[in-house]
Write an enzyme that holds these catalytic residues in place. Structure first.
Site, mmCIF file in Angstrom:
data_model
loop_
_atom_site.group_PDB
_atom_site.id
_atom_site.type_symbol
_atom_site.label_atom_id
_atom_site.label_comp_id
_atom_site.label_asym_id
_atom_site.label_seq_id
_atom_site.Cartn_x
_atom_site.Cartn_y
_atom_site.Cartn_z
ATOM 1 C CD GLU A 193 3.065 -3.612 9.530
ATOM 2 O OE1 GLU A 193 2.496 -3.762 8.444
ATOM 3 O OE2 GLU A 193 4.306 -3.663 9.673
ATOM 4 C CD1 TRP B 162 0.370 -0.875 3.170
ATOM 5 C CD2 TRP B 162 -0.480 1.164 3.484
ATOM 6 N NE1 TRP B 162 0.746 -0.460 4.433
ATOM 7 C CE2 TRP B 162 0.233 0.785 4.664
ATOM 8 C CE3 TRP B 162 -1.110 2.400 3.459
ATOM 9 C CZ2 TRP B 162 0.327 1.607 5.784
ATOM 10 C CZ3 TRP B 162 -1.003 3.226 4.575
ATOM 11 C CH2 TRP B 162 -0.294 2.832 5.714
#
Length: 776
Positions: free
Chosen positions: A500, A371
């Site tokens: 993350e 992305w």
């Protein structure tokens, strides 16, 4: 060499500062040699290579030559298989070594790891896209001087040119074998290492005659119905002396062996003409013929002619994209270097291609599309190119819409889920928390549709391909949200946000807000009469529209009233909130030093999460809201993603924190040049290189286009005297110059354009001048 820690920032600088080149003046060894190979990578969008030496080097080296769009699927390897896992993990693969020369002086092989050079320079010329090297070395008391240079042609993307010159200082017997070598393995990445390299190619044919040598290879069979890639490399070699070479023909390697006696000050020069054709551009049975035709045409055009055309093309490119910084050569070098590497990797000539995080510089992350493309690369291409390159990127995603629908179906959901990692549209990342939880990526795709339209006004795309993408993403979210009876609202459970360092959280603000925005934007477009053909084509039902409208109204967005901040996720404030400055230097980077359990329980943020959303949808929030969230989240952000500093630099610029913005700019701009993350040896951070342009144009210059109007609020970093850049916007090409006194805006046409500077509207025809705001 500069090697220090600055505010706990690791700086390891191997190349000299120069506005238009990077240059090293000594031979490095070990990891420094690997870093140098990464930094001197070149490409032309079709192929690329690390800055490996042409001759043998027995020291640390990652041989790297890559073809765009060529990859291999490896089986997903997990201890516990879960439904929804991808079958394979895709990765880019190393290909034929076409730069090689085996050189012997009086029977002793040239190897700079064994014969330490008396002098050495390696230079990457950014303006002309030329990699060159010069060195002097002694072999058994015989001194030679070598000059090399190479290009990957921008005019003919299937052509590479190399020149290798040897000057004898003492009389010597010289042996030179100019070769192609197909016995190539992968040494970098998740599935290969120095002790167990991976081989992904079978050699189908090796042939040589007095004029041309060829090698044809094919990727090994796989079990996933992924087509095998086939490539043919052709080589012609010119020698400045009339020597009849011996033909060297092995199972994997072909070459022309030249043997000659040189007197003192004699020079012999070799020129390699290389062509490569693969079955993405030509049918298998035509590869050899086409490669030979290509190489003959190149040879007939002449080395110097092709070389000069390449330089002319790069100079023309720089005329359109250059960002000029006056007063700081380090920052100037960095932005040019980053733009250079970005365009070496991708320039939109083939909409089947995309931008891997490492580009042509290494194999880490598999080389696939993330992305990153839409979040940080697309905005740069919109600014420096206009419509052509960005439209190729948008069509890449549209052409993979059916695969995105397959990804959603695999998770028992409706609509389309764009992959976290892909080569062909099918998800190929093998970690559960990434593949199935980090679904926020869908909203970056939908924001890209809006972003593209805001720069180009391309109605044909918006109400055809773009709207189809938005509808299928909206269908995905309608099936993914859950209704919470206690809260009387829709919620999104079990996700991972951009940070993350958290997994399986509920109501990540960035994901929820992006979902609400996507549905609202899609609903707005569906009201337009131009949407009717797509509404009919995709059978958009009134019940769907009603459901989407209800979600927009009732989707929960976590917020803390006491702190007046958007909560990264429901339970974030249950963590022990401690600033990054409280960490010991021995704890950094935490991703390498801490257990994963400790990281997940900590408050520390890998990269912009809430702040990523405030950057995307900046105009929807007040400056005080953004600054409050920035001042809460940035101090607990460790920036252990290369994508993090640029977002923080932009928001700091826009909220009056210029010193912080400058600090973050330098971090994103010189990330690889100074090996800040201590991982440049594995390859460059290509996609995050976009961040340096964004930090200047969206940050320091304050460019915003999200409400279909062009707004700027420029500031001048204290270390700079001025800066300038060009911008494509709605078929206008504008030039901005910001100095300590004035903002000067000009454009090449005389059509009226409205532009907002410091929130005041100006009617611009050809040029205008406004006084620069100077922060106290």
């Amino acid at each position: 060499m500069k090697n220090k820690k600055n505010n706990e920032l690791h700086i390891h600088r191997l190349f000299n500062i120069d506005p238009w080149k990077i240059q090293q003046n000594k031979l490095y060894t070990g990891d420094d040699q690997l870093i140098s190979e990464s930094l001197t990578s070149i490409g032309n969008g079709r192929m690329g290579m690390r800055g490996n030496f042409e001759e043998k080097f027995s020291g640390a080296s990652y041989q790297g030559s890559y073809l765009a769009g060529v990859w291999f699927p490896e089986p997903t390897k997990v201890a516990w298989w879960k439904n929804g896992y991808p079958d394979y993990f895709g990765k880019t693969i190393n290909s034929t070594n076409y730069i090689g020369f085996d050189i012997k002086v009086d029977g002793v092989e040239l190897d700079l790891n064994l014969q330490k050079p008396l002098s050495f320079t390696r230079t990457l010329d950014l303006r002309n896209a030329i990699l060159s090297r010069s060195f002097t070395t002694k072999i058994n008391n015989k001194v030679i001087h070598v000059d090399t240079k190479r290009i990957l042609s921008l005019n003919d993307r299937d052509i590479a040119l190399l020149e290798y010159s040897i000057k004898a200082i003492n009389p010597c017997r010289l042996s030179v074998n100019a070769y192609l070598d197909a016995n190539i393995k992968n040494y970098i990445g998740e599935f290969a290492n120095q002790n167990k390299p991976a081989l992904f190619w079978d050699v189908l044919d090796v042939s040589i005659n007095p004029n041309i040598a060829t090698v044809t290879t094919q990727t090994k069979p796989n079990n996933f119905n992924i087509p095998q890639f086939m490539s043919t490399w052709a080589m012609k070699v010119y020698c400045s002396q009339k020597i009849k070479p011996k033909l060297v023909n092995g199972n994997f390697k072909v070459g022309y062996l030249h043997e000659v006696s040189l007197k003192p000050n004699d020079t012999i020069t070799f020129r390699k003409f290389i062509s490569v054709i693969d079955n993405r551009y030509e049918k298998n049975h035509n590869l050899n013929k086409t490669a030979i035709t290509k190489i003959n045409n190149a040879y007939n055009q002449g080395f110097d002619s092709l070389w000069n055309k390449h330089i002319e093309s790069w100079n023309k490119r720089w005329d359109n994209i250059d960002v000029k910084i006056n007063g700081n050569d380090s920052d100037q070098q960095a932005i040019r270097y980053n733009l250079f590497q970005l365009l070496c990797t991708y320039d939109g000539f083939d909409d089947r291609l995309n931008i891997g995080p490492k580009g042509f510089t290494g194999e880490k992350y598999g080389g696939a599309t993330y992305w990153d493309t839409e979040s940080v690369c697309l905005p740069v291409y919109l600014g420096i190119d206009g419509a052509q390159i960005p439209r190729s990127l948008m069509m890449y995603r549209f052409n993979q819409l059916s695969q995105a629908k397959h990804n959603a179906h695999t998770l028992s959901l409706d609509g389309a889920l764009y992959p976290m990692v892909t080569f062909d549209g099918i998800e190929s990342h093998n970690e559960w928390e990434i593949t199935m939880e980090e679904i926020h990526r869908n909203n970056t795709i939908s924001f890209a549709v809006h972003n593209y339209y805001s720069y180009t006004n391309d109605n044909n795309y918006l109400f055809n391909e773009g709207l189809q993408v938005l509808i299928e993403i909206s269908r995905f979210w309608a099936s993914r949200v859950s209704w919470s009876k206690p809260n009387k609202s829709y919620v999104i459970l079990g996700v991972t946000g951009p940070n993350e360092f958290e997994h399986n959280v509920d109501n990540n603000w960035y994901t929820n807000y992006g979902t609400k925005w996507t549905l609202k934007y899609t609903l707005e477009l569906l009201k337009n009469s131009q949407a009717k053909p797509i509404i009919n084509k995709l059978h958009v039902r009134s019940q769907e529209i009603k459901k989407w409208t209800d979600i927009v109204k009732k989707l929960y967005l976590p917020y803390d009233k006491r702190l007046k901040i958007f909560l990264q996720q429901d339970n974030f404030l249950n963590k022990d909130i401690q600033p990054v400055t409280s960490l010991k230097p021995s704890d950094r980077p935490i991703v390498q030093k801490w257990s994963w359990d400790r990281i997940l329980r900590s408050c520390y943020i890998k990269q912009a999460d809430v702040l990523q959303g405030l950057y995307y949808w900046y105009s929807n929030f007040s400056t005080s809201e953004i600054k409050r969230n920035y001042q809460f989240y940035e101090p607990i952000t460790v920036h252990e993603s290369s994508l993090s500093p640029c977002i923080h630099s932009i928001l700091a610029s826009r909220t009056g924190m210029l010193d912080k913005a400058t600090e973050m700019y330098e971090r994103t701009a010189r990330l690889d040049l100074d090996n800040i993350n201590n991982d440049t040896k594995d390859g460059l951070h290509i996609t995050s290189m976009s961040g340096s342009w964004l930090a200047i144009v969206h940050g320091f210059a304050g460019l915003i286009t999200t409400h279909y109007k062009l707004e700027i609020s420029p500031q001048l970093p204290k270390k700079w005297n001025s800066y300038s850049f060009k911008l494509h916007y709605l078929n206008h090409l504008l030039n901005f110059e910001i100095n300590k006194k004035d903002i000067i805006v000009s454009k090449q046409d005389n059509k009226l354009l409205y532009i907002w500077i410091y929130n005041k509207r100006y009617n611009m025809v050809e040029s205008l001048r406004v006084k620069t705001y100077v922060q106290k």
